[in-house]
Scaffold this motif. Structure first.
Motif, PDB file in Angstrom:
ATOM      1  N   LYS A  83       1.038  -1.033   0.063  1.00  0.00           N
ATOM      2  CA  LYS A  83      -0.130  -0.005   0.006  1.00  0.00           C
ATOM      3  C   LYS A  83       1.257   1.447  -0.226  1.00  0.00           C
ATOM      4  O   LYS A  83       0.623   2.319  -0.792  1.00  0.00           O
ATOM      5  CB  LYS A  83      -0.913  -0.164   1.335  1.00  0.00           C
ATOM      6  N   LYS A  84       2.223   1.103   1.018  1.00  0.00           N
ATOM      7  CA  LYS A  84       2.711   2.532   0.503  1.00  0.00           C
ATOM      8  C   LYS A  84       3.280   2.137  -0.164  1.00  0.00           C
ATOM      9  O   LYS A  84       3.466   3.485  -1.344  1.00  0.00           O
ATOM     10  CB  LYS A  84       4.051   1.786   2.028  1.00  0.00           C
ATOM     11  N   LYS A  85       4.012   1.547  -0.798  1.00  0.00           N
ATOM     12  CA  LYS A  85       4.441   1.885  -2.560  1.00  0.00           C
ATOM     13  C   LYS A  85       3.617   2.175  -3.703  1.00  0.00           C
ATOM     14  O   LYS A  85       4.230   2.536  -4.188  1.00  0.00           O
ATOM     15  CB  LYS A  85       5.391   0.269  -2.481  1.00  0.00           C
ATOM     16  N   ALA A  86       2.979   2.091  -3.265  1.00  0.00           N
ATOM     17  CA  ALA A  86       1.535   2.267  -4.669  1.00  0.00           C
ATOM     18  C   ALA A  86       0.802   3.864  -4.626  1.00  0.00           C
ATOM     19  O   ALA A  86       1.139   4.002  -5.075  1.00  0.00           O
ATOM     20  CB  ALA A  86       0.533   1.188  -4.016  1.00  0.00           C
ATOM     21  N   LYS A  87       0.907   4.138  -3.170  1.00  0.00           N
ATOM     22  CA  LYS A  87       0.678   5.311  -2.585  1.00  0.00           C
ATOM     23  C   LYS A  87       2.095   6.317  -3.378  1.00  0.00           C
ATOM     24  O   LYS A  87       1.757   7.104  -3.754  1.00  0.00           O
ATOM     25  CB  LYS A  87       0.476   5.559  -1.282  1.00  0.00           C
ATOM     26  N   LEU A  88       3.327   5.781  -3.334  1.00  0.00           N
ATOM     27  CA  LEU A  88       4.708   6.498  -3.555  1.00  0.00           C
ATOM     28  C   LEU A  88       3.999   6.675  -4.550  1.00  0.00           C
ATOM     29  O   LEU A  88       4.777   7.709  -5.592  1.00  0.00           O
ATOM     30  CB  LEU A  88       5.134   5.726  -3.256  1.00  0.00           C
ATOM     31  N   TRP A  89       4.320   6.230  -6.301  1.00  0.00           N
ATOM     32  CA  TRP A  89       4.031   5.402  -6.938  1.00  0.00           C
ATOM     33  C   TRP A  89       3.103   6.767  -7.633  1.00  0.00           C
ATOM     34  O   TRP A  89       3.011   7.626  -8.921  1.00  0.00           O
ATOM     35  CB  TRP A  89       3.614   3.775  -8.253  1.00  0.00           C
ATOM     36  N   LYS A  90       1.481   7.343  -7.219  1.00  0.00           N
ATOM     37  CA  LYS A  90       0.349   8.203  -7.133  1.00  0.00           C
ATOM     38  C   LYS A  90       1.247   8.834  -7.085  1.00  0.00           C
ATOM     39  O   LYS A  90       0.278  10.100  -7.644  1.00  0.00           O
ATOM     40  CB  LYS A  90      -0.711   7.768  -6.462  1.00  0.00           C
ATOM     41  N   SER A  91       1.495   9.719  -6.459  1.00  0.00           N
ATOM     42  CA  SER A  91       2.548  10.580  -6.149  1.00  0.00           C
ATOM     43  C   SER A  91       3.440  11.038  -6.986  1.00  0.00           C
ATOM     44  O   SER A  91       3.486  12.089  -6.689  1.00  0.00           O
ATOM     45  CB  SER A  91       2.935  10.506  -4.855  1.00  0.00           C
ATOM     46  N   ILE A  92       4.125  10.233  -7.627  1.00  0.00           N
ATOM     47  CA  ILE A  92       5.364  10.692  -8.627  1.00  0.00           C
ATOM     48  C   ILE A  92       4.177  11.468  -9.955  1.00  0.00           C
ATOM     49  O   ILE A  92       3.292  10.692 -10.226  1.00  0.00           O
ATOM     50  CB  ILE A  92       5.925   9.188  -9.090  1.00  0.00           C
ATOM     51  N   LYS A  93       5.012  12.714  -9.814  1.00  0.00           N
ATOM     52  CA  LYS A  93       4.341  13.264 -11.301  1.00  0.00           C
ATOM     53  C   LYS A  93       5.001  13.644 -12.098  1.00  0.00           C
ATOM     54  O   LYS A  93       5.785  12.930 -12.995  1.00  0.00           O
ATOM     55  CB  LYS A  93       3.687  15.025 -11.134  1.00  0.00           C
ATOM     56  N   LYS A  94       3.508  12.403 -13.495  1.00  0.00           N
ATOM     57  CA  LYS A  94       4.337  12.041 -14.527  1.00  0.00           C
ATOM     58  C   LYS A  94       4.402  13.421 -15.160  1.00  0.00           C
ATOM     59  O   LYS A  94       4.381  14.397 -15.541  1.00  0.00           O
ATOM     60  CB  LYS A  94       3.638  11.109 -15.146  1.00  0.00           C
ATOM     61  N   VAL A  95       6.020  12.722 -16.252  1.00  0.00           N
ATOM     62  CA  VAL A  95       6.332  14.293 -17.163  1.00  0.00           C
ATOM     63  C   VAL A  95       6.033  13.931 -18.666  1.00  0.00           C
ATOM     64  O   VAL A  95       6.876  12.524 -19.263  1.00  0.00           O
ATOM     65  CB  VAL A  95       7.590  14.571 -17.449  1.00  0.00           C
ATOM     66  N   ASP A  96       5.046  13.962 -19.256  1.00  0.00           N
ATOM     67  CA  ASP A  96       5.556  13.423 -21.224  1.00  0.00           C
ATOM     68  C   ASP A  96       6.360  13.704 -21.836  1.00  0.00           C
ATOM     69  O   ASP A  96       6.612  15.511 -21.725  1.00  0.00           O
ATOM     70  CB  ASP A  96       3.445  14.392 -21.243  1.00  0.00           C
ATOM     71  N   TYR A  97       6.765  13.832 -22.334  1.00  0.00           N
ATOM     72  CA  TYR A  97       8.016  14.035 -23.610  1.00  0.00           C
ATOM     73  C   TYR A  97       7.389  13.113 -24.488  1.00  0.00           C
ATOM     74  O   TYR A  97       7.015  11.834 -24.434  1.00  0.00           O
ATOM     75  CB  TYR A  97       8.567  13.332 -22.713  1.00  0.00           C
ATOM     76  N   THR A  98       8.045  14.217 -25.965  1.00  0.00           N
ATOM     77  CA  THR A  98       7.249  14.405 -27.365  1.00  0.00           C
ATOM     78  C   THR A  98       9.135  13.914 -28.171  1.00  0.00           C
ATOM     79  O   THR A  98      10.185  14.666 -28.102  1.00  0.00           O
ATOM     80  CB  THR A  98       6.455  14.900 -28.260  1.00  0.00           C
ATOM     81  N   ARG A  99       8.849  12.912 -28.757  1.00  0.00           N
ATOM     82  CA  ARG A  99      10.377  11.574 -29.330  1.00  0.00           C
ATOM     83  C   ARG A  99      10.255  12.426 -29.978  1.00  0.00           C
ATOM     84  O   ARG A  99       9.423  12.866 -31.432  1.00  0.00           O
ATOM     85  CB  ARG A  99       9.832  10.580 -29.058  1.00  0.00           C
TER      86      ARG A  99
END
Length: 133
Positions: free
Chosen positions: A6-22
């Motif tokens: 649960k702690k790990k799942a919460k951590l991954w949800k808190s990471i703000k994804k950044v979109d990059y266009t290749r």
């Protein structure tokens, strides 16, 4: 679900994804950090073909002797190496990377600072970078 999961799942949800266009194909790819975006930009500037997919998994053994999956940040198919961009090390992350590197000798390139990302040049070779203690 265990407390740890649960702690790990919460951590991954808190990471703000950044979109990059290749640059090579215009595909938008979700990155986990600004450092990963900078690495993608550098690889594109060098004309290096790279992949990033959750389908690409490398096996490793965790502290409990269980086989787990590691998803590398980048795979460079023309060089058959993986790049891991890592700025912050936890004890489990150190264990994981040591195991991944032991199981894939000469195939992992660790980039541990923006300076290392900016100095990336051709030919790109996996190094014997060590995982910090």
């Amino acid at each position: 679900m265990s407390r740890r999961k649960k702690k790990k799942a919460k951590l991954w949800k808190s990471i703000k994804k950044v979109d990059y266009t290749r640059k090579s194909d215009g595909k938008t790819i979700s990155m986990d950090s600004s450092w990963e975006v900078q690495c993608a930009e550098k690889l594109d500037d060098l004309g290096v073909r790279w992949e990033r997919t959750e389908d690409l998994k490398l096996k490793y053994i965790d502290k409990r002797a269980q086989t787990r999956n590691y998803i590398p940040d980048f795979y460079l198919p023309d060089y058959d190496i993986y790049i891991e961009v890592k700025g912050y090390w936890t004890t489990p992350a150190r264990w994981k990377m040591r195991s991944v590197m032991d199981r894939n000798p000469g195939k992992i390139r660790l980039l541990q600072s923006l300076e290392e990302i900016n100095k990336l040049s051709l030919p790109i070779l996996a190094t014997t970078s060590s995982v910090p203690l």
